[in-house]
Design a protein around this motif. Structure first.
Motif, PDB file in Angstrom:
ATOM      1  N   ALA A   1       8.250   5.345   7.965  1.00 36.75           N
ATOM      2  CA  ALA A   1       9.247   4.733   8.845  1.00 36.75           C
ATOM      3  C   ALA A   1       8.608   3.613   9.674  1.00 36.75           C
ATOM      4  O   ALA A   1       9.270   2.638  10.028  1.00 36.75           O
ATOM      5  CB  ALA A   1       9.873   5.783   9.768  1.00 36.75           C
ATOM      6  N   LEU A   2       7.318   3.721   9.959  1.00 33.76           N
ATOM      7  CA  LEU A   2       6.629   2.643  10.693  1.00 33.76           C
ATOM      8  C   LEU A   2       6.246   1.485   9.776  1.00 33.76           C
ATOM      9  O   LEU A   2       6.415   0.324  10.133  1.00 33.76           O
ATOM     10  CB  LEU A   2       5.343   3.179  11.347  1.00 33.76           C
ATOM     11  N   THR A   3       5.708   1.817   8.592  1.00 25.22           N
ATOM     12  CA  THR A   3       5.158   0.726   7.767  1.00 25.22           C
ATOM     13  C   THR A   3       6.206   0.026   6.920  1.00 25.22           C
ATOM     14  O   THR A   3       5.984  -1.114   6.525  1.00 25.22           O
ATOM     15  CB  THR A   3       4.045   1.230   6.811  1.00 25.22           C
ATOM     16  N   ASN A   4       7.329   0.686   6.625  1.00 20.43           N
ATOM     17  CA  ASN A   4       8.317   0.055   5.741  1.00 20.43           C
ATOM     18  C   ASN A   4       9.287  -0.812   6.548  1.00 20.43           C
ATOM     19  O   ASN A   4      10.492  -0.592   6.558  1.00 20.43           O
ATOM     20  CB  ASN A   4       9.062   1.112   4.922  1.00 20.43           C
TER      21      ASN A   4
ATOM     22  N   ALA B   1       0.102   0.978   3.776  1.00 17.76           N
ATOM     23  CA  ALA B   1       1.450   0.475   4.046  1.00 17.76           C
ATOM     24  C   ALA B   1       2.361   0.688   2.835  1.00 17.76           C
ATOM     25  O   ALA B   1       1.945   0.489   1.700  1.00 17.76           O
ATOM     26  CB  ALA B   1       1.393  -1.003   4.409  1.00 17.76           C
ATOM     27  N   ARG B   2       3.573   1.112   3.097  1.00 22.29           N
ATOM     28  CA  ARG B   2       4.610   1.345   2.070  1.00 22.29           C
ATOM     29  C   ARG B   2       4.148   2.357   1.025  1.00 22.29           C
ATOM     30  O   ARG B   2       4.572   2.336  -0.107  1.00 22.29           O
ATOM     31  CB  ARG B   2       5.037   0.037   1.407  1.00 22.29           C
TER      32      ARG B   2
ATOM     33  N   LEU C   1       9.012  -2.133  -0.993  1.00 23.40           N
ATOM     34  CA  LEU C   1       8.046  -2.901  -1.778  1.00 23.40           C
ATOM     35  C   LEU C   1       8.700  -4.138  -2.384  1.00 23.40           C
ATOM     36  O   LEU C   1       9.872  -4.111  -2.719  1.00 23.40           O
ATOM     37  CB  LEU C   1       7.557  -2.039  -2.943  1.00 23.40           C
ATOM     38  N   PRO C   2       7.922  -5.210  -2.563  1.00 20.72           N
ATOM     39  CA  PRO C   2       8.439  -6.360  -3.304  1.00 20.72           C
ATOM     40  C   PRO C   2       8.769  -5.949  -4.745  1.00 20.72           C
ATOM     41  O   PRO C   2       8.136  -5.045  -5.300  1.00 20.72           O
ATOM     42  CB  PRO C   2       7.283  -7.364  -3.282  1.00 20.72           C
TER      43      PRO C   2
ATOM     44  N   ILE D   1      16.665   8.920   2.923  1.00 21.58           N
ATOM     45  CA  ILE D   1      17.710   8.620   3.893  1.00 21.58           C
ATOM     46  C   ILE D   1      17.219   8.929   5.306  1.00 21.58           C
ATOM     47  O   ILE D   1      17.495   8.180   6.251  1.00 21.58           O
ATOM     48  CB  ILE D   1      18.993   9.416   3.558  1.00 21.58           C
ATOM     49  N   ALA D   2      16.458  10.008   5.459  1.00 21.10           N
ATOM     50  CA  ALA D   2      15.958  10.357   6.793  1.00 21.10           C
ATOM     51  C   ALA D   2      15.104   9.211   7.343  1.00 21.10           C
ATOM     52  O   ALA D   2      15.238   8.819   8.509  1.00 21.10           O
ATOM     53  CB  ALA D   2      15.143  11.647   6.730  1.00 21.10           C
ATOM     54  N   VAL D   3      14.232   8.667   6.486  1.00 13.23           N
ATOM     55  CA  VAL D   3      13.354   7.583   6.952  1.00 13.23           C
ATOM     56  C   VAL D   3      14.150   6.302   7.192  1.00 13.23           C
ATOM     57  O   VAL D   3      13.998   5.640   8.226  1.00 13.23           O
ATOM     58  CB  VAL D   3      12.223   7.342   5.923  1.00 13.23           C
TER      59      VAL D   3
END
Ligand SMILES: [Zn+2]
Length: 700
Positions: A146-149, A197-198, A409-410, A394-396
């Motif tokens: 949730a922080l990195t995405n 990350a991600r 992600l790209p 969904i929670a995140v």
């Protein structure tokens, strides 16, 4: 996140496993299970763990080894042997390479597996080898993602974790990630963990507890930051949740029917199992502004891709009481998804590895505002994994939506992971039967023939709703079958003479697995009496169960097959008495003849839905192992007395009256049902006698 470490529990597991596996591997197992038991850290086969130790070869020489979780093994229920021993020294030498293909990595890992053939090490095995700490834990913690995405994800993570951890940008899992991790660790050897990350988080320690507690501490930091910044979406009223749950049994069969596609030349369709997800959190997310954009923005971590696809399909909200609109909206969403998926394949064609076929362009997850999610898989396990991952996703995303914008992600990274053949191994491995993904309703399941048919269908891979009057007989059958077949069997109490109960049972099956493809009309009762002394009440009881019960089940099946729109099969268990009735069997023979005739009418009426209706006509099946048939209860003792025979003698008598002198068992009846259920021939309205050859009873 709270630490669940408990010294007593840890010691107990060491006592249980330590003798065979050593204390370190026992503690490794203990803390891996703690991590795996928390769905906010990992679900199903996600995450991986390791411990370093030694192995001794046959000549008595000791070697350093790293025990790494096997690919796809679930941490929550992990056994000590699922941490596979790999020789450490040869793996460490790989650090000097600039590049290593997946094929070569797999080859190296299998070459240095100390117990050859014991499994396939995790894709992250080299991360575990290259990090020098004894214990290493890796999860896909919700709070970290949730922080990195988010657009500034890495920056935010650095702010939150400070100098305690290294934050790495997204690097494709495998050799390159392992190299990046090793490089970052050697540059800052004092850090307690890393954020990828991600992707997720990794922590380590010299003992199991240290590594676990580092995970708890870092994830708690991420949670604290989220709690201070995120706003919660408004709660969903209870009535909306109720409405959503009610809509699933109507919507799931329509989706399932559309996903089935047209029948192939053998008349067989693609069957999927649906696992619905209806929670207040999901309904609130789907109603929030920006939800569709967030839902579309890719999975939380690349590991989820092969389970959920790159994005879900999105169905515009509909009124579930209008099946026409519902079908149109779901159909439109599937066509949109398929178009988008094909464009994605075209755009990324240059990244497609040679010789790898594209996945079909159907969604694995379908989101419907006001209803929830319908998750599809080729079998129950795949569908359940898609559902559980969707719940975490969904929670995140809901958390991110409360404070910012979700960014996954790209696309090239998504595509790269979706078509990475190393990942595809996780999808194979389970044997599929001829009826995998099909759902059957069996009536009269608790009897001898019914239970034999249930078993036969389950052995062929089918999901089976075993129905009968509620009570001990049904319960004991279901628990007996569940011991062998797990959640692929469910008991549904149902009285075939009660139309409302039959309709409710169908809704329950649709809510459990998404619909019904196969109906075995087997419930029936017998009564022995001459016509002269027939008790009219007894006769009417047989009429109700054998005739009306058949009619009610056929009628419900017909309506539901029409709703699902993807064909189906009905097999009615008839009897040799329809063709060759016996004296004192008037009530049974007449009512079964009426049921048989209804089945033939159904074959005429349902052919246009691609529903085939056939009959099997057994003679004298008295038991399925320990389970006696109702027919036996009715006639067995009486006949034994009349002929002066014991049980074995009576069975021998019935055997001796057929041409083949063959005993007829419930398994034989199940085999005849399977012949029709697997669509071996284009046949409807036909009867297979299962009687050892009785010339008088041969259908003409
Ligand atoms: Zn991972």
């Amino acid at each position: 996140m709270r630490s669940l470490w408990n010294d007593d529990d840890a010691r107990r597991l060491v006592e249980e496993l330590g003798k065979a596996w050593g204390e370190e591997l026992a503690l490794r197992t203990y803390s891996a299970r703690l991590l795996g038991g928390d769905p906010t850290l990992v679900v199903h086969g996600g995450g991986n763990t390791s411990v370093k130790g030694t192995v001794t070869d046959i000549a008595g020489e000791r070697h350093r080894a790293v025990f790494v979780k096997a690919s796809g093994a679930s941490l929550g229920s992990i056994r000590p042997e699922a941490h596979l021993p790999l020789l450490l020294e040869p793996l460490l030498r790989l650090q000097s390479l600039d590049d290593l293909s997946d094929d070569d990595m797999v080859l190296e890992l299998s070459r240095h597996l100390f117990r050859p053939g014991s499994g396939r090490p995790s894709i992250e095995a080299l991360v575990h080898a290259f990090l020098p700490a004894r214990f290493v834990d890796h999860t896909h913690a919700d709070a970290v993602l949730a922080l990195t995405n988010q657009p500034r994800g890495e920056e935010v993570a650095r702010e939150v974790f400070g100098d305690d951890v290294v934050v790495l940008p997204y690097v494709s899992p495998g050799f390159h990630l392992a190299k990046a991790v090793a490089g970052a660790f050697h540059a800052s050897p004092r850090v307690r963990g890393m954020i990828w990350a991600r992707h997720g988080i990794v922590t380590w320690g010299e003992d199991a507890r240290e590594s676990y507690e580092a995970m708890v501490a870092l994830v708690s930091k991420a949670e604290a930051r989220l709690a201070s910044s995120a706003s919660r979406p408004p709660a969903v009223p209870a009535a909306s949740l109720e409405r959503a749950r009610d809509a699933v049994p109507a919507a799931a069969p329509v989706l399932r029917g559309l996903l089935a596609g047209p029948a192939d030349t053998e008349g067989v369709r693609r069957r999927v199992v649906i696992q619905p997800l209806v929670t207040p959190e999901l309904l609130a997310f789907l109603a929030a502004p920006g939800a569709r954009e967030a839902a579309d923005a890719g999975p939380l971590t690349s590991d989820h891709l092969i389970r959920t696809g790159p994005w879900p399909a999105w169905v515009e909200a509909f009124d579930p009481s209008d099946p026409g609109v519902m079908r149109e909206r779901i159909g439109l969403a599937l066509r949109e998804y398929a178009g988008r998926y094909r464009e994605y394949l075209d755009r990324n064609a240059s990244l497609m590895p040679a010789g790898v076929p594209a996945f079909d362009a159907w969604p694995r997850v379908v989101l419907v505002p006001g209803l929830g999610a319908l998750c599809a898989g080729r079998d129950l396990e795949d569908a359940a994994i898609a559902r559980d991952i969707t719940e975490r996703t969904i929670a995140v995303k809901a958390q991110v939506l409360g404070s910012g914008r979700y960014e996954g992600l790209p696309e090239p990274d998504l595509f790269g992971m979706e078509y990475r053949t190393l990942q595809h191994a996780k999808l194979g491995g389970r044997a599929a039967g001829p009826l995998t993904g099909e759902v059957a309703v069996v009536t009269g399941a608790a009897g001898a023939i019914g239970s034999g048919i249930c078993r036969g269908l389950l052995e062929a891979g089918c999901l089976v709703a075993a129905t009968d009057l509620g009570g001990a007989a049904l319960d004991s059958l279901v628990s007996e079958l569940a011991a062998s077949f797990g959640p692929r069997v469910t008991g549904v109490p149902m009285d075939v003479t009660d139309a409302a109960a039959v309709a409710a049972a169908w809704r329950r099956v649709a809510a459990t697995w998404g619909g019904v493809d196969l109906v075995i009309v087997n419930a029936g009762i017998a009564h022995v009496s001459s016509l002269a002394s027939m008790d009219l009440a007894a006769f009417r009881r047989l009429e109700r169960v054998n005739v009306e019960g058949t009619l009610i089940v056929l009628a419900e099946a017909a309506r539901q097959f029409a709703l699902q729109g993807s064909g189906g099969d009905v097999v009615v268990v008839s009897t040799k008495n329809v063709f060759a009735p016996g004296a004192k069997f008037g009530a049974y023979s007449a009512t079964k003849a009426a049921a048989h005739q209804l089945a033939r009418i159904a074959s005429l009426e349902l052919a246009e839905l691609d529903v085939r209706v056939n009959m099997v006509a057994p003679d004298a099946v008295f038991s399925d192992g320990a389970r006696k048939s109702g027919l036996w209860a009715e006639v067995g003792p009486d006949r034994m007395r009349a002929r002066g025979l014991d049980e074995a003698g009576l069975e021998a008598y019935y055997r001796s009256r057929n041409l083949l002198k063959a005993p007829v068992t419930a398994k034989h009846v199940a085999n005849a049902v399977l012949f029709f259920a697997t669509r071996q021939t284009p046949t409807t309205g036909a009867t297979i006698p299962v009687d050892g050859g009785l010339p008088d009873a041969t259908p003409r």
